[in-house]
Scaffold this motif. Structure first.
Motif, short mmCIF file in Angstrom:
data_model
loop_
_atom_site.label_atom_id
_atom_site.label_comp_id
_atom_site.label_asym_id
_atom_site.label_seq_id
_atom_site.Cartn_x
_atom_site.Cartn_y
_atom_site.Cartn_z
N TRP A 15 0.81 -1.26 0.17
CA TRP A 15 -0.08 0.02 0.11
C TRP A 15 0.83 1.14 -0.07
O TRP A 15 0.41 2.50 -0.26
CB TRP A 15 -0.88 0.10 1.14
N ILE A 19 -2.35 1.74 6.83
CA ILE A 19 -3.98 1.81 6.50
C ILE A 19 -4.38 1.03 7.92
O ILE A 19 -3.72 0.27 8.53
CB ILE A 19 -4.23 0.69 5.30
N SER A 129 -11.79 6.16 -0.39
CA SER A 129 -11.80 5.76 0.87
C SER A 129 -10.18 5.34 1.42
O SER A 129 -10.07 4.06 0.84
CB SER A 129 -12.78 4.51 1.10
N LEU A 131 -8.91 4.29 4.14
CA LEU A 131 -8.26 3.51 5.12
C LEU A 131 -7.45 4.20 6.13
O LEU A 131 -6.38 3.64 6.60
CB LEU A 131 -7.95 2.13 4.58
N ASP A 132 -7.71 5.36 6.67
CA ASP A 132 -6.99 6.55 6.82
C ASP A 132 -6.66 6.87 8.08
O ASP A 132 -5.98 7.97 8.36
CB ASP A 132 -7.42 7.71 5.94
N GLY A 291 -14.89 -2.37 -0.53
CA GLY A 291 -13.55 -3.14 -0.97
C GLY A 291 -13.52 -3.19 -2.43
O GLY A 291 -12.88 -4.45 -2.54
N GLU A 312 -17.01 1.54 -3.13
CA GLU A 312 -15.78 2.03 -2.23
C GLU A 312 -14.48 1.75 -3.32
O GLU A 312 -14.35 0.39 -3.57
CB GLU A 312 -15.75 1.53 -1.09
N GLN A 314 -10.26 2.24 -2.51
CA GLN A 314 -9.39 2.41 -1.72
C GLN A 314 -7.76 2.77 -2.20
O GLN A 314 -7.22 3.22 -1.29
CB GLN A 314 -9.32 1.22 -0.48
#
Length: 383
Positions: A15, A19, A129, A131-132, A291, A312, A314
Motif C-alpha cells: 500500500w 492503513i 476511501s 483506510l486512513d 472494498g 468504495e 481504496q
C-alpha cells in the motif's frame, strides 16, 4: 466445457502507506491477496480473488461441471457445506470460486462480464476511501487530493474514537474534494466500535458541524434493532452489511427496517453481490459494494442492477502481478472490454515480488480491541 481442477496463488498488495481503522492499523501496510484459478478441459481459466478458505471441501461440488452454470454451482457449493454451514470464512472460499466461474463464463462468451450480466454503461460511480485513520493531517490531505485529481466528489473517513479529530479531518476531506463540487459527499466509518446510544450522541454532535451522507458500521453487524433505532435518531443514513456472509444473514436487518444503505463486501463474490442487490431493490434500498480493490469483479455487477449507489475505492493500484482492465476517471471506475472480469495474473511477478509475511501485525484492524464499545469517553485518550 468441464471444470478439471484449481490452483491457488497469494499475491501481496504493497500500500505504501499505513492503513487501518478504529480497531487498529498497520504501518507501511502489506496485505495478502488470495487468488484462485479454476482450470477447464478447454484450456480457459477463470480467476477469482478473495479467500482460500475451505476450497478442498467446496471444490467437489463443481468438479466436472460446466462452469457456465455458475448460478446453480453457487447453490451446489452452499449445499456442499450444509451441515457445518457456509457462514464466515467458508463463504470466502465459495465467493472466490464463484468469481472464477463468472470469469470463465464471460470468457467463454468472449464478452466482458459487465456486458454478459446485462450492463449498458461501463461507468461505475465510486467514492474515495483511504483506510486512513493512521495518516496525519498532511498525509490525509495529500491522499484525498489525489482522488480529487481523478474527479472524485465523495470520501469516507475512518474514525469514531476522537470527536475533535473527526470533525477536523472530515474538513480536510471536504477541502480536498471541493475541487470538484461545492458540496462534497462525506461518510464516517466507525467499524462496529459503538453501542447504540454512543452512536446517537456521537453522530448527532457531528451533524452540528458536518452534513454526513452516511455513518457506516456504527454497531455490531448483527444488531438489527440497534441499527433501526439509530437510523430514526440521526439525519445521516446508516450503512452496514459488508461482513455478513450470505444474503440470508440480512433477513433480520431487513425485517427491522435497517440498514438505509445495504453494503456487501467485494470479497464475497459476484453471485452474492447480484442476489443481495436484487433483494435490496425489492425493498427500495440502495446497494454499495465495499472494498473494490479486494475483488474488482464485483463492479461488473453494479452495471446491471437497478439500485447501485456508489462503490468504495481504496487505492489506484492492486497487488503485484494482478492486472485489471479498467480506468479511474471522472469520479468512478470505467470497465474495459477484455473478456471476463478483466483480471489477469502474472504468476512470475507475484512470486518475485513477495517481501515479508504480509498482514502480520496482531494489533491491526482485523482484531477487535477488548474495550471496543465499552469506552465512557470517546476522545481518543481513555484507557
Amino acid at each position: 466445457m468441464k471444470i478439471t481442477g484449481y490452483r491457488t496463488l497469494t499475491a501481496q498488495h504493497h500500500w505504501r502507506r499505513a492503513i487501518g481503522d478504529v480497531n487498529g492499523h498497520i504501518v507501511e501496510a502489506v496485505t495478502e491477496v488470495p487468488i484462485v484459478i479454476v482450470e477447464t478441459d478447454s484450456g480457459i481459466e477463470g480467476v477469482g480473488i478473495g479467500s482460500h478458505a475451505d476450497l478442498d471441501r467446496l471444490f467437489p461440488a463443481i468438479e466436472g461441471e460446466d462452469p457456465r452454470g455458475v448460478s446453480a454451482l453457487f447453490d451446489r457449493m452452499l449445499a456442499q457445506v450444509f451441515k457445518s454451514g457456509h457462514a464466515g470464512a467458508t463463504y470466502g472460499g465459495v465467493a472466490s470460486l464463484d468469481a472464477a466461474l463468472w470469469d470463465l463464463k464471460a470468457k467463454a462468451a468472449d464478452e466482458p462480464l459487465w456486458r454478459l450480466l446485462g450492463g449498458r454503461d461501463r461507468f461505475v460511480p465510486a467514492y474515495a476511501s483511504g483506510l486512513d485513520i493512521a495518516l496525519d493531517d498532511e498525509e490525509l490531505a495529500t491522499l484525498y487530493a489525489e482522488f480529487a485529481e481523478r474527479g472524485f466528489v465523495a470520501g469516507k473517513l475512518k474514525g469514531g474514537l476522537d470527536f475533535d479529530a473527526d470533525v477536523r479531518r472530515l474538513g480536510i476531506l471536504a477541502d480536498a474534494l471541493a475541487a470538484n463540487t461545492a458540496r462534497p459527499g462525506l461518510m464516517l466509518d466507525a467499524n462496529e466500535s459503538w453501542q447504540v446510544k454512543q452512536a446517537v450522541r456521537y453522530v448527532s454532535a457531528l451533524e452540528e458541524h458536518v452534513d454526513l451522507i452516511w455513518v457506516e458500521e456504527p454497531l455490531r453487524r448483527w444488531d438489527a434493532v440497534g441499527h433501526a433505532r439509530l437510523s430514526t435518531a440521526i439525519r445521516a443514513a446508516v450503512a452496514t452489511g459488508e461482513n455478513l456472509t450470505g444474503v440470508d444473514q440480512f433477513r433480520s436487518l431487513f425485517e427491522a427496517g435497517a440498514p438505509d444503505v445495504v453494503q456487501a463486501g467485494a470479497v464475497w463474490g459476484v453471485s452474492h453481490m447480484q442476489r443481495l442487490a436484487l433483494a435490496s431493490a425489492a425493498r427500495d434500498l440502495p446497494i454499495s459494494p465495499v472494498g473494490y480493490n479486494a475483488n474488482p469483479a464485483v463492479a461488473h455487477v453494479m452495471t446491471a442492477v437497478p439500485n447501485h449507489l456508489t462503490t468504495e475505492l481504496q487505492a489506484f493500484d492492486f497487488a503485484d502481478g494482478v492486472l485489471v482492465d479498467h480506468e479511474f476517471v471522472d469520479g468512478g471506475i470505467v470497465l474495459g472490454d477484455e473478456p471476463g472480469s478483466g483480471i489477469s495474473i502474472d504468476e512470475v511477478v507475484i512470486e518475485g515480488a513477495r517481501r515479508g509475511d504480509g498482514w502480520a501485525n496482531p494489533a491491526g484492524p482485523h482484531m477487535r480491541p477488548v474495550r471496543a464499545g465499552l469506552r465512557v469517553v470517546l476522545d481518543g485518550v481513555e484507557r
